[in-house]
Design a protein around this motif. Structure first.
Motif, mmCIF file in Angstrom:
data_model
loop_
_atom_site.group_PDB
_atom_site.id
_atom_site.type_symbol
_atom_site.label_atom_id
_atom_site.label_comp_id
_atom_site.label_asym_id
_atom_site.label_seq_id
_atom_site.Cartn_x
_atom_site.Cartn_y
_atom_site.Cartn_z
ATOM 1 N N VAL A 33 -10.475 91.850 24.607
ATOM 2 C CA VAL A 33 -9.823 92.667 23.580
ATOM 3 C C VAL A 33 -8.895 91.818 22.712
ATOM 4 N N ALA A 34 -8.092 90.987 23.340
ATOM 5 C CA ALA A 34 -7.119 90.190 22.579
ATOM 6 C C ALA A 34 -7.791 89.250 21.594
ATOM 7 N N THR A 35 -8.913 88.662 21.978
ATOM 8 C CA THR A 35 -9.559 87.671 21.111
ATOM 9 C C THR A 35 -10.574 88.273 20.154
ATOM 10 N N GLU A 36 -11.247 89.368 20.567
ATOM 11 C CA GLU A 36 -12.342 89.888 19.751
ATOM 12 C C GLU A 36 -12.018 91.206 19.035
ATOM 13 N N TRP A 37 -10.983 91.900 19.471
ATOM 14 C CA TRP A 37 -10.625 93.166 18.827
ATOM 15 C C TRP A 37 -9.416 93.023 17.900
ATOM 16 N N LEU A 38 -8.350 92.429 18.397
ATOM 17 C CA LEU A 38 -7.059 92.496 17.719
ATOM 18 C C LEU A 38 -6.992 91.591 16.494
ATOM 19 N N HIS A 39 -6.428 92.149 15.428
ATOM 20 C CA HIS A 39 -6.225 91.402 14.187
ATOM 21 C C HIS A 39 -5.222 90.272 14.438
ATOM 22 N N PRO A 40 -5.442 89.079 13.887
ATOM 23 C CA PRO A 40 -4.512 87.968 14.119
ATOM 24 C C PRO A 40 -3.063 88.295 13.758
ATOM 25 N N GLU A 41 -2.848 89.063 12.692
ATOM 26 C CA GLU A 41 -1.482 89.413 12.321
ATOM 27 C C GLU A 41 -0.842 90.317 13.365
ATOM 28 N N PHE A 42 -1.636 91.205 13.956
ATOM 29 C CA PHE A 42 -1.071 92.064 14.993
ATOM 30 C C PHE A 42 -0.750 91.254 16.245
ATOM 31 N N LYS A 43 -1.587 90.302 16.588
ATOM 32 C CA LYS A 43 -1.294 89.468 17.757
ATOM 33 C C LYS A 43 0.007 88.700 17.561
ATOM 34 N N ALA A 44 0.254 88.230 16.339
ATOM 35 C CA ALA A 44 1.513 87.542 16.053
ATOM 36 C C ALA A 44 2.697 88.504 16.210
ATOM 37 N N LEU A 45 2.524 89.733 15.731
ATOM 38 C CA LEU A 45 3.559 90.756 15.879
ATOM 39 C C LEU A 45 3.822 91.040 17.347
#
Length: 320
Positions: A33-45
């Motif tokens: 989920v973290a690598t294939e679903w989440l938008h990079p900007e959201f992961k930074a948030l």
């Protein structure tokens, strides 16, 4: 009955039947989920919130659409397309599908097709943001009811005004690429004097989530063209639900006659008088409950609704 053992067993059985038919097996792996679903900007948030730098993180990435309504990039466009395709693939199998609510005829409960663990990972990812935005309701999101809703001009076109059976609601647009209209109209919080006054209209964008409290009244505007599919996650905070603040909620008297766009043919006793429209089904005139008698605004005209069938000596009691 959302969490009943019988429904849980039925959900597990359908998920097991669908497992060999999955078209995109990676979607069912929560580790991805973290690598294939989440938008990079959201992961930074998410990472900034984990480092207790919430105020700095929220400013550029989380947009305050209106009071207690926020939007932010959540899913990659590729993840939206893959989820959209998986839902359509399931629908073509003919396996039994429970609908998410009584008003949506074409949606799908995503836990039923085996996505619960991946959606648990999505909930864990948004938990720090929910806590930052709503320190009480969003303090700890324990469980969720996750589903998709589908809108087409020839099927369900929109959704009647309602509040959610959730503490914090997450709503993210999965597409398709082209649809016309079909936004969300928000009104007030249930129980407040402005419950049925319009506050804001939100326009969906692919992969962008809108998050709000479940008690906020809202409805899906009618779609004019295309097909829109949304992932909805109703998040629950069990500690909050056990609190006195949750259990002893009361209704204020409505300040004024409601806005027509905020009335519900399903729930509102004065729908016909305010909107000028007939109810699609007359049965709702006897089951409607809003507003409770003690919350009627001055000059209220409407059907007795459910209050015509209870002891009139107890009309002042809050709605159960």
């Amino acid at each position: 009955q959302r969490g009943s053992p019988a429904l849980a067993r039925a959900s597990s059985q359908v998920a097991a039947q669908y497992e060999p038919l999955r078209t995109d097996r990676a979607l069912f792996d929560p580790a991805l989920v973290a690598t294939e679903w989440l938008h990079p900007e959201f992961k930074a948030l998410r990472d900034e919130l984990a480092n207790d730098d919430g105020a700095t993180a929220l400013q550029p990435l989380v947009h305050r659409e209106h009071d207690e309504i926020y939007s932010f990039p959540l899913l990659k466009a590729s993840a939206c397309r893959r989820l959209f395709a998986e839902v359509e693939a399931f629908q073509k199998t003919g396996l039994p599908a429970r609908r998410p609510n009584s008003m949506n005829n074409y949606g799908l409960i995503l836990n039923d097709i085996g996505l619960r663990c991946s959606l648990d990972a999505v909930q864990a990812a948004v938990q720090p943001l929910a806590r930052c935005l709503w320190p009480v309701e969003g303090a700890s999101l324990d469980t969720h009811h996750s589903f998709c809703v589908s809108y087409k001009p020839s099927e369900d076109r929109g959704l009647d005004m309602h509040t959610d059976d959730s503490d914090v609601t997450l709503n993210v647009c999965l597409g398709s690429a082209h649809f016309d209209a079909s936004g969300l109209t928000f009104c007030g919080d249930i129980g407040s004097g402005t419950h049925r006054l319009v506050s804001f209209q939100y326009k969906h964008q692919l992969g962008r989530a809108v998050m709000h409290l479940g008690r906020r009244r809202h409805g899906a505007d009618d779609i004019r063209a295309g097909h829109r599919l949304n992932l909805i996650m109703w998040n629950y905070n069990q500690e909050y639900r056990a609190s006195e603040a949750f259990r002893k909620r009361v209704y204020e008297r409505e300040h004024t006659r409601p806005d027509a766009v905020c009335t519900s043919f399903t729930h509102d006793r004065d729908y016909e008088e305010v909107s000028g429209n007939e109810r699609p089904d007359r049965k709702f005139s006897t089951t409607a409950w809003c507003p409770p008698p003690q919350a009627e605004y001055e000059g209220f005209l409407g059907s007795p609704g459910r209050y015509g069938h209870i002891d009139p000596m107890h009309r002042e009691l809050p709605l159960n």
